[in-house]
Design a protein around this motif. Structure first.
Motif, PDB file in Angstrom:
ATOM      1  N   PHE A 107       0.828  -1.209   0.000  1.00 56.98           N
ATOM      2  CA  PHE A 107       0.000   0.000   0.000  1.00 56.98           C
ATOM      3  C   PHE A 107       0.865   1.263   0.000  1.00 56.98           C
ATOM      4  O   PHE A 107       0.610   2.211  -0.729  1.00 56.98           O
ATOM      5  CB  PHE A 107      -0.939   0.030   1.223  1.00 56.98           C
ATOM      6  N   ARG A 108       1.911   1.235   0.832  1.00 55.68           N
ATOM      7  CA  ARG A 108       2.805   2.405   0.871  1.00 55.68           C
ATOM      8  C   ARG A 108       3.476   2.600  -0.465  1.00 55.68           C
ATOM      9  O   ARG A 108       3.636   3.716  -0.959  1.00 55.68           O
ATOM     10  CB  ARG A 108       3.900   2.214   1.926  1.00 55.68           C
ATOM     11  N   MET A 109       3.924   1.483  -1.018  1.00 57.40           N
ATOM     12  CA  MET A 109       4.630   1.536  -2.299  1.00 57.40           C
ATOM     13  C   MET A 109       3.752   2.196  -3.366  1.00 57.40           C
ATOM     14  O   MET A 109       4.173   3.122  -4.051  1.00 57.40           O
ATOM     15  CB  MET A 109       4.999   0.099  -2.697  1.00 57.40           C
ATOM     16  N   VAL A 110       2.541   1.748  -3.488  1.00 58.22           N
ATOM     17  CA  VAL A 110       1.706   2.264  -4.567  1.00 58.22           C
ATOM     18  C   VAL A 110       1.310   3.720  -4.279  1.00 58.22           C
ATOM     19  O   VAL A 110       1.245   4.544  -5.183  1.00 58.22           O
ATOM     20  CB  VAL A 110       0.461   1.372  -4.793  1.00 58.22           C
ATOM     21  N   TYR A 111       1.108   4.039  -3.033  1.00 57.05           N
ATOM     22  CA  TYR A 111       0.691   5.397  -2.673  1.00 57.05           C
ATOM     23  C   TYR A 111       1.806   6.400  -2.962  1.00 57.05           C
ATOM     24  O   TYR A 111       1.554   7.528  -3.363  1.00 57.05           O
ATOM     25  CB  TYR A 111       0.320   5.419  -1.179  1.00 57.05           C
ATOM     26  N   ASN A 112       3.040   5.943  -2.768  1.00 58.00           N
ATOM     27  CA  ASN A 112       4.166   6.875  -2.944  1.00 58.00           C
ATOM     28  C   ASN A 112       4.841   6.777  -4.305  1.00 58.00           C
ATOM     29  O   ASN A 112       5.738   7.554  -4.607  1.00 58.00           O
ATOM     30  CB  ASN A 112       5.207   6.635  -1.850  1.00 58.00           C
ATOM     31  N   LEU A 113       4.456   5.801  -5.099  1.00 59.12           N
ATOM     32  CA  LEU A 113       5.123   5.608  -6.390  1.00 59.12           C
ATOM     33  C   LEU A 113       4.964   6.842  -7.282  1.00 59.12           C
ATOM     34  O   LEU A 113       3.864   7.318  -7.527  1.00 59.12           O
ATOM     35  CB  LEU A 113       4.494   4.398  -7.102  1.00 59.12           C
ATOM     36  N   THR A 114       6.094   7.374  -7.737  1.00 57.60           N
ATOM     37  CA  THR A 114       6.022   8.503  -8.673  1.00 57.60           C
ATOM     38  C   THR A 114       7.303   8.581  -9.487  1.00 57.60           C
ATOM     39  O   THR A 114       8.361   8.141  -9.037  1.00 57.60           O
ATOM     40  CB  THR A 114       5.794   9.848  -7.958  1.00 57.60           C
ATOM     41  N   TYR A 115       7.157   9.069 -10.690  1.00 56.43           N
ATOM     42  CA  TYR A 115       8.317   9.314 -11.549  1.00 56.43           C
ATOM     43  C   TYR A 115       8.443  10.818 -11.783  1.00 56.43           C
ATOM     44  O   TYR A 115       9.210  11.260 -12.604  1.00 56.43           O
ATOM     45  CB  TYR A 115       8.158   8.567 -12.878  1.00 56.43           C
ATOM     46  N   ASN A 116       7.609  11.570 -11.088  1.00 61.83           N
ATOM     47  CA  ASN A 116       7.563  13.024 -11.255  1.00 61.83           C
ATOM     48  C   ASN A 116       7.328  13.455 -12.695  1.00 61.83           C
ATOM     49  O   ASN A 116       7.918  14.417 -13.161  1.00 61.83           O
ATOM     50  CB  ASN A 116       8.843  13.665 -10.709  1.00 61.83           C
ATOM     51  N   THR A 117       6.509  12.695 -13.373  1.00 63.03           N
ATOM     52  CA  THR A 117       6.189  13.067 -14.754  1.00 63.03           C
ATOM     53  C   THR A 117       4.681  13.244 -14.918  1.00 63.03           C
ATOM     54  O   THR A 117       3.888  12.690 -14.154  1.00 63.03           O
ATOM     55  CB  THR A 117       6.622  11.967 -15.737  1.00 63.03           C
ATOM     56  N   MET A 118       4.351  14.027 -15.924  1.00 62.25           N
ATOM     57  CA  MET A 118       2.955  14.170 -16.352  1.00 62.25           C
ATOM     58  C   MET A 118       3.019  14.149 -17.868  1.00 62.25           C
ATOM     59  O   MET A 118       3.420  15.147 -18.474  1.00 62.25           O
ATOM     60  CB  MET A 118       2.396  15.530 -15.921  1.00 62.25           C
ATOM     61  N   ALA A 119       2.683  13.039 -18.465  1.00 68.33           N
ATOM     62  CA  ALA A 119       2.837  12.893 -19.909  1.00 68.33           C
ATOM     63  C   ALA A 119       4.270  13.297 -20.288  1.00 68.33           C
ATOM     64  O   ALA A 119       5.207  12.701 -19.770  1.00 68.33           O
ATOM     65  CB  ALA A 119       1.789  13.713 -20.638  1.00 68.33           C
ATOM     66  N   THR A 120       4.449  14.316 -21.103  1.00 69.48           N
ATOM     67  CA  THR A 120       5.805  14.662 -21.544  1.00 69.48           C
ATOM     68  C   THR A 120       6.534  15.600 -20.576  1.00 69.48           C
ATOM     69  O   THR A 120       7.704  15.887 -20.757  1.00 69.48           O
ATOM     70  CB  THR A 120       5.737  15.343 -22.923  1.00 69.48           C
ATOM     71  N   HIS A 121       5.832  16.060 -19.550  1.00 73.04           N
ATOM     72  CA  HIS A 121       6.476  16.991 -18.616  1.00 73.04           C
ATOM     73  C   HIS A 121       7.261  16.252 -17.552  1.00 73.04           C
ATOM     74  O   HIS A 121       6.840  15.207 -17.076  1.00 73.04           O
ATOM     75  CB  HIS A 121       5.428  17.863 -17.923  1.00 73.04           C
ATOM     76  N   GLU A 122       8.389  16.831 -17.168  1.00 75.35           N
ATOM     77  CA  GLU A 122       9.192  16.206 -16.109  1.00 75.35           C
ATOM     78  C   GLU A 122       9.269  17.103 -14.885  1.00 75.35           C
ATOM     79  O   GLU A 122       8.895  18.275 -14.948  1.00 75.35           O
ATOM     80  CB  GLU A 122      10.591  15.913 -16.657  1.00 75.35           C
ATOM     81  N   ASP A 123       9.780  16.518 -13.808  1.00 78.12           N
ATOM     82  CA  ASP A 123       9.934  17.270 -12.547  1.00 78.12           C
ATOM     83  C   ASP A 123       8.636  17.879 -12.028  1.00 78.12           C
ATOM     84  O   ASP A 123       8.608  19.019 -11.576  1.00 78.12           O
ATOM     85  CB  ASP A 123      10.968  18.400 -12.708  1.00 78.12           C
ATOM     86  N   VAL A 124       7.588  17.134 -12.121  1.00 76.82           N
ATOM     87  CA  VAL A 124       6.313  17.627 -11.615  1.00 76.82           C
ATOM     88  C   VAL A 124       5.985  16.886 -10.314  1.00 76.82           C
ATOM     89  O   VAL A 124       6.159  15.673 -10.229  1.00 76.82           O
ATOM     90  CB  VAL A 124       5.167  17.339 -12.621  1.00 76.82           C
ATOM     91  N   ASP A 125       5.524  17.614  -9.329  1.00 76.54           N
ATOM     92  CA  ASP A 125       5.056  16.959  -8.108  1.00 76.54           C
ATOM     93  C   ASP A 125       3.605  16.515  -8.339  1.00 76.54           C
ATOM     94  O   ASP A 125       2.712  17.345  -8.438  1.00 76.54           O
ATOM     95  CB  ASP A 125       5.145  17.941  -6.933  1.00 76.54           C
ATOM     96  N   THR A 126       3.389  15.219  -8.425  1.00 69.66           N
ATOM     97  CA  THR A 126       2.054  14.717  -8.772  1.00 69.66           C
ATOM     98  C   THR A 126       1.266  14.245  -7.552  1.00 69.66           C
ATOM     99  O   THR A 126       0.236  13.578  -7.691  1.00 69.66           O
ATOM    100  CB  THR A 126       2.156  13.545  -9.779  1.00 69.66           C
TER     101      THR A 126
END
Ligand SMILES: CC(C)C[C@H](N)C(=O)O
Length: 521
Positions: free
Chosen positions: A408-427
């Motif tokens: 549960f923690r893993m999935v809740y915190n999983l992020t690559y900081n991307t939004m489609a082609t944008h990088e370094d985004v806090d999602t």
């Protein structure tokens, strides 16, 4: 054709596909070539998944270590787009299926079959029929619930409630199971069973939500398999990921929703939409990112009252009841698709009361809004996974609590900081909105969360997708999958599915474990 029957009952056997306008017989079975599409998913181009897999030694290692079937099945292939998560997933699944535990191995697989059958998920059923037999299960049980020991059959009720309306589970249900004389369940056994049921309901959401294809099976004659078309039209199964197909997904253009466009309207849309859509969805992405940014900035200075927070939750919960998946079919007059739905006999034998589903209040009018839904409050510590669920599960069934908690923690915190082609985004806000929206549909509220965020971040086509995947996964279509977040990558959409699946599993567990706690106190 209409001999002896009223025209209404005759017409009840037919449906009209809103997409291609073909008339379909509800109970018809057709032969389709196998596979429907190449690769592990009917929604994702094969090369996107395969490229990720071949590059990844970690996945191969994980499969060797934790797969029960010993092969890289389609679920694993698609999940391996998120290797970190895959590890937690496979470890907990391996634990509940193979490690020392309260239940005998074949029973575990039979319970998986019962769970998958609630959503007619033949993918999971086939898989566990195999494993049931391999682990020494009695073949006769596969004839259906009537052939299994009463004790196992008694799980039917909790399977049904857990899958569709977990908020209805009470300590009486638990009492009944643990106190039925010779057929009683010990608490550790029951917890093991509940964990399996919740796991496989949630996994069915993942399977349908990600369009997982059947395993290629050389045993199937001539590369054909029989499928029931009672809930799909072939045009929906066809998947070439072409622009033409994608253009039909346009939720903003109303061609796949609402009324029935004639063939000419459809073909017109086919030709004129793609370029329009790309511009449009780019705008959508920018707007979404803008809203996320604004929410993050505003959070510091906005003070919302408690009452206002409660109202926002109630509003979102109420509205979620009216988010109805755009049906692929329009029934003919007088026929009720819900009631008449034909479920293939080979699947329904593992369950009773196949018509029982997520309560769709929208169909019943506003008078019947639920008043029975439990609210699991965070701050008032009524019941949460961290504070209660986790320790109870661990106490009754050794280490599973840790494994689930890690997942549960893993999935809740999983992020690559991307939004489609944008990088370094806090999602964070977006991912939290997805997770909390699922809990909201199940009546679970966190009183430190502002549900206004859900409303700002999740567009309607996404809400439709979320509700379908979590509440009636068997109704998911490629069109629904395509119609939200058109600029995002497939891997991101699989990420969404992981969040939905785990949120659903946690919601089911919370209600079941709360009932067990109440039984114990
Ligand atoms: C589900 C997606 C919006 C997740 C996003 N790509 C991330 O890395 O956080």
């Amino acid at each position: 054709m209409n001999r002896g029957g009223s025209s209404a009952s005759a017409s009840a056997n037919y449906l009209l596909c809103t997409n291609c306008r073909k008339v379909l017989r509800k109970d018809k079975r057709i032969r389709v070539s196998q596979p429907l599409t190449r690769g592990p998913s009917a929604f994702i181009p094969e090369k996107e998944v395969v490229q990720a897999n071949t590059a990844d030694e970690r996945t191969n290692f994980l499969v060797e270590e934790y797969s029960t079937s010993g092969r890289l099945d389609n679920i694993t292939q698609v999940m391996s787009l998120h290797t970190q998560y895959l590890e937690s997933f496979l470890r907990s699944q391996f634990y509940m299926l193979r490690m020392d535990g309260p239940l005998p191995l074949p029973d575990r697989h039979y319970i998986a079959i019962m769970a998958a059958a609630r959503h007619q998920c033949s993918y999971l059923i086939n898989m566990h029929v195999d494993e049931f037999l391999k682990t020494g299960g009695i073949a006769e049980w596969l004839n259906g619930l009537e052939y299994v020991p009463q004790r196992l059959r008694n799980l039917n009720e909790i399977n049904k409630l857990l899958a569709h309306r977990p908020w209805l589970i009470t300590k009486e249900h638990i009492q009944k199971l643990v106190k039925t004389g010779e057929n009683n369940w010990s608490l550790p056994e029951l917890v093991h069973a509940v964990v399996l049921l919740a796991h496989y309901h949630a996994l069915a959401s993942f399977v349908f939500g990600s369009g997982i294809n059947p395993e290629r099976d050389p045993g199937i004659a001539n590369g054909f398999r029989l499928i029931s078309v009672s809930s799909f039209c072939v045009c929906d199964l066809a998947n070439d990921n072409s622009i033409e197909n994608a253009s039909l997904a346009g939720s903003n253009f109303g061609c796949a929703e609402g009324g029935l466009p004639g063939p000419s309207v459809l073909s017109e849309h086919r030709h004129c939409l793609p370029s329009l859509q790309i511009v449009d969805s780019l705008g959508e992405l920018e707007a979404l990112m803008e809203r996320m940014k604004r929410l993050q900035e505003d959070r510091e200075d906005e003070e919302t009252t408690r009452e206002e927070m409660t109202t926002r939750f109630e509003k979102e919960k109420k509205e979620s009841l009216f988010v109805v998946p755009g049906e692929t079919f329009h029934s003919f007059p007088h026929s009720d698709f819900e009631d008449d739905m034909i479920i293939a006999a080979d699947v329904s034998r593992y369950i009773e009361d196949p018509g029982f589903g997520y309560e769709d209040f929208a169909r019943r009018g506003e008078d019947h809004l639920p008043t029975f839904r439990a609210q699991i409050k965070h701050a008032s510590l009524d019941y949460t996974w961290e504070n209660h669920g986790f320790s109870l599960v661990n106490r009754l069934y050794s280490d599973i609590g840790h494994l689930l908690d890690e997942k549960f923690r893993m999935v809740y915190n999983l992020t690559y900081n991307t939004m489609a082609t944008h990088e370094d985004v806090d999602t964070t806000t977006l991912r939290r909105a997805l997770f909390n929206y699922v809990h909201c549909m199940f009546g679970i509220r966190y009183d430190d969360y502002d549900y206004g965020e859900v409303n700002q971040l999740l567009e309607r086509s996404l809400k439709v997708y979320i509700k379908t995947v979590t509440c009636y996964p068997e109704r998911t279509t490629k069109r629904m999958y395509d119609s939200y977040w058109r600029q995002f990558t497939h891997s991101e959409k699989v990420h969404v599915n992981l969040l939905l699946m785990e949120a659903r599993m946690q919601a089911e567990l919370l209600y079941a474990l709360r009932a067990i706690t109440r039984h114990l106190t």
